[in-house]
Design a protein around this motif. Structure first.
Motif, short mmCIF file in Angstrom:
data_model
loop_
_atom_site.label_atom_id
_atom_site.label_comp_id
_atom_site.label_asym_id
_atom_site.label_seq_id
_atom_site.Cartn_x
_atom_site.Cartn_y
_atom_site.Cartn_z
N LEU A 103 25.63 -34.57 -33.51
CA LEU A 103 27.16 -34.89 -34.42
C LEU A 103 25.79 -35.14 -35.74
N GLN A 104 26.08 -34.91 -36.92
CA GLN A 104 25.01 -34.88 -37.64
C GLN A 104 24.44 -37.28 -38.06
N LYS A 105 25.62 -37.36 -37.78
CA LYS A 105 24.95 -38.89 -38.00
C LYS A 105 24.39 -39.53 -36.52
N ASN A 106 23.53 -39.28 -35.73
CA ASN A 106 23.41 -39.29 -34.70
C ASN A 106 22.66 -40.63 -34.16
N VAL A 107 23.30 -40.93 -33.11
CA VAL A 107 22.24 -42.32 -32.36
C VAL A 107 21.70 -42.25 -31.03
N LEU A 108 20.72 -42.97 -30.89
CA LEU A 108 20.25 -43.70 -29.32
C LEU A 108 20.56 -44.59 -28.90
N PHE A 109 20.55 -45.09 -28.04
CA PHE A 109 21.41 -46.35 -27.40
C PHE A 109 20.54 -47.02 -27.11
N SER A 110 19.61 -48.11 -26.88
CA SER A 110 18.85 -49.33 -25.82
C SER A 110 19.06 -49.03 -24.31
N GLY A 111 17.76 -48.52 -24.40
CA GLY A 111 17.54 -48.15 -22.43
C GLY A 111 16.53 -46.65 -22.73
N THR A 112 15.94 -46.76 -22.16
CA THR A 112 14.83 -45.70 -22.03
C THR A 112 15.71 -44.65 -22.34
N ILE A 113 14.12 -43.59 -22.92
CA ILE A 113 14.72 -42.09 -23.11
C ILE A 113 15.15 -41.33 -21.70
N ILE A 114 15.11 -41.40 -20.49
CA ILE A 114 15.46 -41.05 -19.88
C ILE A 114 16.88 -41.30 -19.93
N ASP A 115 17.22 -42.72 -19.87
CA ASP A 115 18.51 -42.83 -20.22
C ASP A 115 19.52 -42.46 -21.03
N ASN A 116 18.69 -42.37 -22.18
CA ASN A 116 19.32 -41.82 -23.80
C ASN A 116 19.77 -40.02 -23.32
N LEU A 117 18.85 -39.70 -22.46
CA LEU A 117 19.46 -38.10 -22.12
C LEU A 117 19.93 -37.92 -20.65
N ARG A 118 19.90 -38.99 -19.85
CA ARG A 118 21.22 -38.68 -18.96
C ARG A 118 22.89 -38.89 -19.33
N TRP A 119 22.36 -39.29 -20.64
CA TRP A 119 24.59 -39.40 -21.02
C TRP A 119 24.79 -37.99 -21.01
N GLY A 120 24.60 -37.50 -20.76
CA GLY A 120 24.48 -35.17 -21.03
C GLY A 120 24.87 -35.40 -19.72
N ASN A 121 24.55 -36.14 -18.52
CA ASN A 121 24.35 -35.38 -17.02
C ASN A 121 23.61 -36.48 -15.96
N GLU A 122 24.72 -37.48 -15.91
CA GLU A 122 24.45 -38.91 -15.09
C GLU A 122 23.43 -38.03 -13.91
N ASN A 123 23.85 -37.42 -13.27
CA ASN A 123 22.79 -36.73 -12.15
C ASN A 123 21.67 -35.58 -12.33
N ALA A 124 21.31 -35.65 -13.98
CA ALA A 124 20.65 -34.71 -13.92
C ALA A 124 19.47 -34.88 -13.03
N THR A 125 18.36 -34.13 -12.07
CA THR A 125 17.10 -34.26 -11.79
C THR A 125 16.01 -34.85 -13.07
N GLN A 126 14.83 -34.93 -12.82
CA GLN A 126 13.77 -35.02 -13.53
C GLN A 126 13.54 -33.42 -13.99
N GLU A 127 14.09 -32.61 -13.22
CA GLU A 127 13.47 -30.93 -13.77
C GLU A 127 14.14 -31.01 -14.44
#
Lengths: 641, 575
Positions: free
Chosen positions: B415-439
């Motif tokens: 989105l144009q007006k995007n937000v991140l949520f409180s938590g760690t960076i990896i928590d935020n990234l895993r929004w895309g895919n909860e089960n994503a590995t570190q790689e």
């Protein structure tokens, strides 16, 4: 607040209850006359109630009994009854009026106090430095205005009057009790000690759980706020279920904490009430023993008459009721004191310090070229610089020269964001700050308008150390257009004249035309009078940005800071407003921060920043010729593709 | 409405029913205790039944007090359980409902108002509910019990209640109905005041830069004063109830003593009975007062009830269909005669009759002026809004036939007006895919050019973000948002001007990575810069909600004057 109440407070939870109470009282003292009247009314009312009740005894003893026993005739008895009833009715009527009067005054006082606190809180909030807002969540501050003031309201509007009248009753009754029988009074006192002990026990437990509940509420509210604000993202990522699950966890914690807190809160009532009943029974037993003819105490000093026992029993009832009232108010008071403490915590935050004494004044030029301060708006401005040493005043014409001299700065002590930044912006120059995100471009502008402070003499405006300049005057001499186009609730015109509320409609239209906003504004349903909702939700991002440019244009400042001002406007529109922007920038010192290098090309000086350092400086042609970082950035888009 | 909200009591029903039951126990004791008291005085102390009787009755009374205390304590416990549980369920229902809201639903309520409804309003309703279950049984039983005793003592004298109860009842009802609208007004003002605080918090930088602290304070003061005025107006009525109650009670007592006194003098009534009767007058009217307090509490919370039920009533207008398709065949996108209006008003569309086809795997750029509805167009693809007219198809199928989760996972939108949520960076990234590995996370971050700066933080991927992602810069935030979207491994990626704060070189690298590593993915890029879209397969030029052209960069440069203009504005002066 006197005696027993304070004692209980100290046992409760708020960290520094005594201090908080004193501070709350200070607010109430604004209404000292009203409060004095309320006190008098409450006391009069409590006395009146006790007094009126005693008429009942008089009626029985002086009118009914004698008539029944034949001492008075029925006519005489009726006359006596009537007159006593009139007295009783009159007293009650007065009590009722008093009671209404004091609650009406208290309503006035409590809402007024709340208003004062809210205003103070807001006023103070506006003075807090930017650092405060950068380091606290909005939800946290919000709840000072909502939850915390609400609980305070509860205390101010109910508890105070309640506790006060209960205290008066308790004291009155107590005095009477002692006068009747000190022996029975001792029993009552022992019971009272037990009651107080229980109040403090339950109170501290309840305070503990209340705090737990409060922090759970904070967590839940914070989560709700964040999720709702970011809901569009939640949707895009189909994250609804996860977000619901996380919410469930926090919600359960709150439910548990709240169950405990509420249990203890409502426990006070039944316990106090029934202790009262027990006290009654014990008093009856003890009184019976003391009064019984041929009983163990007959003939001793503590022996009392049967009549005394009857009266005394009535006293115990009117004694325990207000006491349990106080007990029940205890929680409310605790909760609101904790809220008050949090409010005062914000009020105690240090406001933005401003030791500046150099101010911006209108001036006229005399024939010989010397500056003379003018009361009127002359369109010519100068810095008025008083010198403490000799009391003289010098005037420096406002030109818009900004010098940064070896500035090093970090938001935290351990992380330096800017290293040794030195630059000079001569009046009318256009300085571009270029660099990757996080290179420190915005930080520089934060320092120039003193959102954050650097040590003495590092930044100079027209040769004056900016720490000496009054913040308001400094900021008004610098207009900012920021990346986030925040607008305010109000009309389009109001938003444009935001920095200059007295601007005429002509000026507003002129500024809008300059920013090329006029063309879309006139197409809005109500033109310049169109109401904007919070954050201008009914306009597109670009349109909002155009309004913020107009907002900067209208204050006609010598220095302009454009922080990514055009990044949400498409280049075609940017080209359209180019002429207006150029007009706006003409004759002003301009700091431009932009990623889009097309907008910085014609700058007089371009500073390329990396990791908080200026790594290249020069004009466009020089930097291109250098084939350094700027060259890479500028051509990078093409080469990399 | 009430019924719907009360449904949230759910599994706590047990406690909600037990509370009034034990309260009955408490109130029964409370009615009986005065009887015992009277006996102690009349028969024990005044009478001649002696010390043992006093001891017996006293013991009985202590016992009853203990019982009453026990019942009361249980009532507190059960009531708290029921109340807190009810609030929990209600909050959950509201949260779930809002989570399912479509963009349009959210636009309708403002964010601030939704937050108030979930917090303050639920709190009010919880308090009202707890008060209700505790008092609902107590007050009427007290009323009836005391009435019975009163009638028992003297039926004729009890007739005064025929007069005083209705008078008090009617007066209380009048206050109730007049106060209700005033409380609504008050809450509205309250909202406005909170809105003003919120606005100042988010835009504090602007307030300070324009030295508007004083004016903003003035504005706030005005709305705070309006709140106070509304509060005074509403509460002025409420505080009438107490004196009114006193007035009626005292009038009744005087009437009772006058009539009863006459009876006593006439010899048909006992003095002791008269004073008991007076006690019952107090109890009866007190319990009536309690009923009125319950009503008052309901009045105050009524507005909250209404506001909550508004949220519960709001149906999300975008939901998965029945028998949804759970697989997206490919990344093709079709618009078939699509028109759109945010208000659903067919005659007043911001986007008109769009027809286009995007093949699976194509990279499409979208260029257009401010307000040319670029964002609107792409928001229809993951069904963030539904087309007002016409059909949007993904993988050859109308988007309205897909399961929403499937569709939105396959169509990743930044989105144009995007937000991140409180938590760690990896928590935020895993929004895309909860089960994503570190790689996998790192790979997505490399593609979005976020890996390097993340690693430059001392805590790397474990860096904790402040609320709203305050500790990263705008460009870093945008790159994290892109990485988050890429982790979904979608068939279609939409970047809605998502690199505006990213510098040119990084921007180019991101596009390069997308092109090379996600070649099978349809990519739609909305951009301001020609340089961003020029290497796309085709570029869609939008103008005022209509397609001006849809062609390759080269052809557009030759044939489309808007594109030429935009290009000229950006190329001017290139060395």
């Amino acid at each position: 607040m006197p005696g027993p109440n304070r004692a209980k407070m100290a046992m409760g939870k708020p960290k520094n209850a005594g201090k908080t109470i004193r501070r709350v009282l200070k607010y109430l003292l604004q209404y000292k006359y009203s409060m004095a009247i309320v006190m008098v009314l409450i006391i009069a009312n409590s006395f009146g109630q006790v007094y009126a009740m005693s008429y009942l005894q008089n009626i029985i003893d002086d009118a009914l009994m004698p008539t029944v026993s034949g001492v008075l005739t029925i006519t005489e008895g009726t006359a006596k009854l009537l007159s006593l009833l009139m007295w009783m009715g009159g007293t009650y009527l007065i009590c009722t009026i008093f009671s209404y009067a004091y609650s009406r005054i208290m309503l006035h006082v409590s809402t007024g106090t709340l208003l004062t606190i809210r205003k103070e809180l807001f006023t103070h909030m506006e003075t807090l430095p930017l650092r405060y807002f950068d380091t606290h969540t909005h939800g946290d501050l919000m709840s000072r205005f909502t939850n915390d003031t609400d609980t305070m309201r509860e205390m101010l509007s109910n508890s105070i009057a309640n506790v006060l009248s209960s205290l008066v009753t308790v004291i009155t009754v107590f005095v009477k009790m002692v006068s009747y029988s000190w022996a029975l009074t001792i029993i009552v006192i022992l019971m009272m000690v037990l009651q107080l002990f229980l109040i403090s026990k339950i109170g501290s437990k309840s305070g503990h759980y209340f705090q737990k509940q409060q922090s759970a509420i904070g967590a839940v509210n914070g989560y709700i706020e964040e999720q709702i604000a970011g809901q569009k993202v939640v949707k895009v990522f189909c994250h609804e279920d996860e977000s619901k699950n996380d919410f469930d966890k926090l919600n359960s914690v709150l439910c548990d904490a709240s169950t405990e807190a509420q249990t203890f809160a409502s426990l006070m009532g039944p316990i106090m009430n029934n202790l009262g009943h027990a006290l009654y029974a014990i008093t009856a037993i003890a009184g019976g023993l003391l009064a019984l003819e041929g009983g163990p105490f007959a003939g001793t000093a503590v022996a009392i008459s049967l009549g005394t026992v009857v009266v005394f029993l009535q006293f115990t009832r009117s004694f325990t009721q207000p006491l349990s009232q106080i007990g029940q108010q205890f929680n409310v008071i605790l909760a609101s004191l904790a809220g008050a403490e949090r409010i005062f915590g914000v009020l105690d935050e240090k406001p933005e310090m401003d030791e500046g004494y150099v101010s911006l004044v209108n001036v006229t030029y005399d024939a010989d070229g010397t500056l003379r301060e003018s009361e009127k708006h002359t369109g010519e401005w100068a810095w008025r610089h008083p010198h403490k040493a000799d009391g003289s005043v010098t005037y420096t014409p406002l030109k818009g020269e900004i010098v940064l001299d070896d500035v090093t700065f970090g938001y935290n002590e351990d992380k330096v964001v800017l290293h040794d930044i030195t630059m000079t912006a001569k009046p009318g120059e256009k300085i571009a700050l270029v660099g990757s995100t996080g290179a420190g471009k915005t930080t520089i502008t934060n320092l120039i308008n003193r959102f954050y402070d650097v040590p003495e003499g590092k930044i100079r405006y027209d040769g004056i150390n900016i720490n000496k300049i009054k913040k308001d005057d400094l900021r008004l001499s610098l207009a900012m257009v920021l990346q986030d186009a925040h607008l305010f609730t109000g009309t389009v015109a109001d938003n444009i004249r935001y920095g200059r509320p007295d601007a005429s409609m002509e000026d507003v239209v002129k500024a809008a035309k300059l920013a090329n906003a006029d063309s879309f504004i006139v197409h809005l349903e109500k033109g310049y009078d169109t109401m904007l909702t919070a954050d201008g939700g009914n306009l597109s991002m670009g349109q909002r940005q155009l309004l913020t440019i107009a907002r900067a244009a209208i204050i006609d400042p010598p220095v302009l800071v454009l922080d990514e001002a055009t990044s949400s406007i498409d280049t075609r529109t940017e080209a359209l407003i180019g002429e207006g922007m150029n007009r706006l920038m003409k004759g002003r010192t301009v700091f431009v921060i932009a990623h889009r290098l097309s907008t910085v090309r014609n700058a007089d000086k371009i500073m390329v920043l990396e990791h908080g350092e200026i790594i290249e400086r020069g004009n466009h042609d020089e930097l291109i010729a250098q084939k350094g970082k700027y060259y890479q950035l500028y051509t990078g888009a093409f080469e990399l593709s | 409405m009430l019924k719907k909200i009360l449904k949230s009591v759910g599994e706590y029903k047990k406690w909600a029913f037990l509370t009034p039951l034990v309260m009955i126990g408490e109130v029964l004791m409370e009615i009986l205790i005065p009887l015992v008291m009277a006996k102690i005085i009349d028969e024990g102390i005044n009478g001649n039944r002696g010390m043992t009787y006093i001891l017996e009755m006293g013991g009985l009374m202590v016992l009853m007090a203990c019982l009453s205390m026990g019942f009361g304590a249980l009532g507190s416990r059960f009531g708290a359980k029921a109340g807190a549980g009810f609030a929990k369920n209600l909050r959950k229902r509201l949260f779930d409902a809002t989570a399912d809201f479509s963009f349009r639903n959210v636009d309708k309520f403002s964010t601030a108002s939704l937050v108030t409804r979930l917090t303050t309003d639920v709190n009010n309703v919880q308090n009202a509910f707890m008060m209700f279950i505790r008092m609902a049984a107590r007050a009427p039983i007290m009323l009836i019990g005391a009435l019975i005793f009163a009638v028992n003592i003297n039926a004729r004298l009890s007739l005064v209640f025929l007069f005083s109860i209705p008078v008090l009842g009617i007066c209380l009802a009048l206050i109730f109905f007049r106060a209700h609208p005033r409380f609504r007004v008050m809450l509205k003002k309250y909202d406005a005041m909170n809105g003003s605080v919120q606005e100042n918090l988010t835009a504090i930088r602007v307030v300070k830069a324009f030295v508007r602290e004083k004016d903003e304070t003035k504005k706030f003061s005005m709305s705070a004063e309006e709140v106070r005025a509304a509060q005074l107006k509403a509460e002025k009525l409420v505080i009438l109830t107490n004196p009114l109650m006193m007035l009626v009670m005292y009038a009744t007592i005087i009437a009772v003593v006058w009539i009863g006194g006459g009876m006593v003098m006439g010899g048909t009534f006992q003095i002791g009975e008269l004073s008991s009767f007076v006690t019952y007058v107090t109890q009866i009217l007190m319990s009536l007062m309690m009923v009125s307090m319950i009503f008052m509490m309901l009045v105050i919370s009524w507005a909250s009830f209404t506001r909550i039920s508004e949220v519960l009533d709001e149906k999300s207008d975008i939901v998965s269909p029945e028998n949804p398709v759970k697989e997206v065949k490919d990344g093709s996108v079709d618009f078939e005669d699509v028109s759109f209006s945010y208000l659903g008003d067919e005659s007043n569309c911001v986007m008109n009759h769009i027809n286009l086809h995007i093949g699976s795997g194509e990279t499409i750029g979208i260029i257009g002026g401010t307000g040319s509805s670029k964002s609107t167009l792409v928001q229809l693809i993951p069904r963030l809004y539904d087309a007002t007219l016409g059909a949007v198809k993904v993988g050859g199928l109308d988007v309205r036939r897909y399961d929403l989760d499937t569709l939105r996972t396959q169509v990743a939108m930044v989105l144009q007006k995007n937000v991140l949520f409180s938590g760690t960076i990896i928590d935020n990234l895993r929004w895309g895919n909860e089960n994503a590995t570190q790689e996998e996370v790192e790979e997505a971050c490399r593609q979005a050019q976020a890996h390097d700066f993340i690693m430059s933080f001392p805590d790397g991927y474990q860096t904790v973000m402040g609320q709203g992602g305050v500790n990263v810069s705008g460009g870093q935030k945008q790159r994290l948002c892109i990485a988050r979207a890429l982790l979904k491994r979608p068939k279609i990626v939409i970047l809605d001007d998502s690199t505006s704060a990213v510098d040119t070189a990084t921007d180019a690298k991101i596009r390069k990575a997308l092109r090379e590593q996600l070649s099978g993915t349809t990519t739609i890029i909305i951009a301001q810069r020609i340089s961003t879209v020029q290497d796309c397969d085709r570029v869609l030029v939008l103008d005022n909600g209509e397609i001006s052209a849809f062609d390759t960069h080269e052809n557009l440069l030759k044939n489309n004057h808007i594109y030429q203009e935009v290009n000229a504005s950006q190329q001017k002066g290139v060395a």
